[in-house]
Design a protein around this motif. Structure first.
Motif, short mmCIF file in Angstrom:
data_model
loop_
_atom_site.label_atom_id
_atom_site.label_comp_id
_atom_site.label_asym_id
_atom_site.label_seq_id
_atom_site.Cartn_x
_atom_site.Cartn_y
_atom_site.Cartn_z
N LYS A 3 0.80 -1.26 -0.09
CA LYS A 3 0.02 -0.14 -0.11
C LYS A 3 1.01 1.23 -0.10
CE LYS A 3 -3.98 -2.27 2.43
NZ LYS A 3 -4.57 -2.34 3.53
N ILE A 4 0.53 2.16 -1.07
CA ILE A 4 1.30 3.35 -1.07
C ILE A 4 0.25 4.83 -0.76
CG2 ILE A 4 2.77 4.71 -2.54
CD1 ILE A 4 3.98 2.05 -1.96
N THR A 5 0.63 5.51 0.19
CA THR A 5 -0.25 6.66 0.41
C THR A 5 0.30 7.81 -0.32
OG1 THR A 5 -0.86 5.74 2.46
CG2 THR A 5 -1.32 8.07 2.10
N TYR A 6 -0.57 8.47 -1.02
CA TYR A 6 -0.18 9.70 -1.66
C TYR A 6 -0.92 10.90 -1.22
CZ TYR A 6 0.99 6.71 -5.61
OH TYR A 6 1.55 5.47 -6.55
N GLY A 11 -3.26 18.47 0.76
CA GLY A 11 -3.62 17.56 2.24
C GLY A 11 -4.49 16.57 2.02
N GLU A 12 -5.18 16.28 0.71
CA GLU A 12 -5.85 14.91 0.36
C GLU A 12 -4.98 14.09 0.42
OE1 GLU A 12 -8.48 15.54 -3.10
OE2 GLU A 12 -8.31 17.66 -2.91
N GLU A 13 -5.62 12.79 0.78
CA GLU A 13 -4.71 11.40 0.79
C GLU A 13 -5.61 10.23 0.20
OE1 GLU A 13 -3.05 10.22 4.52
OE2 GLU A 13 -2.08 11.87 4.79
N ASN A 31 -4.15 5.64 -11.52
CA ASN A 31 -5.33 5.93 -10.45
C ASN A 31 -5.61 7.27 -10.48
OD1 ASN A 31 -5.90 3.04 -9.11
ND2 ASN A 31 -3.59 3.25 -9.29
N ALA A 32 -5.42 8.29 -11.43
CA ALA A 32 -5.71 9.73 -11.37
C ALA A 32 -5.46 10.35 -10.07
CB ALA A 32 -7.24 9.73 -11.80
N ILE A 33 -4.18 10.32 -9.49
CA ILE A 33 -3.75 10.96 -8.55
C ILE A 33 -3.07 12.54 -8.93
CG2 ILE A 33 -1.76 11.15 -6.81
CD1 ILE A 33 -3.84 8.91 -6.15
N GLY A 34 -3.64 13.55 -8.35
CA GLY A 34 -3.41 14.49 -8.92
C GLY A 34 -2.23 15.14 -8.43
N GLY A 35 -1.48 15.93 -9.25
CA GLY A 35 -0.12 16.55 -8.72
C GLY A 35 1.13 15.66 -9.41
#
Length: 106
Positions: A3-6, A11-13, A31-35
């Motif tokens: 598991k990787i946390t972005y 501040g959204e996780e 997974n469309a992680i912004g930034g």
């Protein structure tokens, strides 16, 4: 799967289970992680997947290559814990890894 946390700059996780061998950048893009822009697609040629690795994880990562360090020279607001997400491969030892995106990739 590890598991990787972005964490985004705002501040959204999001925590994702990613298969071994995938890069942290690939996991973000799929997974469309912004930034995390990943303009070069993971070729270590653009620095638009710049992330800050949580300090407690730095010693568990492979050291940055000369190429990665060179590309980080093009990233804005680098810190001691700056890495390129395309160069961090997901493996069981990184289960729980936390990365944060910078304010901007350009």
């Amino acid at each position: 799967m590890p598991k990787i946390t972005y964490r985004t700059y705002s501040g959204e996780e999001r925590t994702l289970e990613l298969p071994e061998g995938l890069s942290v950048m690939e996991g973000a893009v799929k997974n469309a992680i912004g930034g995390i822009d990943a303009d070069c697609g993971g070729a270590c040629a653009c620095a638009t997947c710049h992330v800050y690795v949580d300090e407690s994880w730095l010693d568990r990562l492979e050291p940055a290559s000369d190429m990665e360090r060179s590309m980080l020279d093009f990233a804005e607001n680098t810190q001691e814990n700056s890495r390129l997400a395309c160069q961090i491969k997901v493996k069981p030892e990184l289960d729980g890894l936390l990365v944060q995106t910078p304010e901007s990739q350009h």
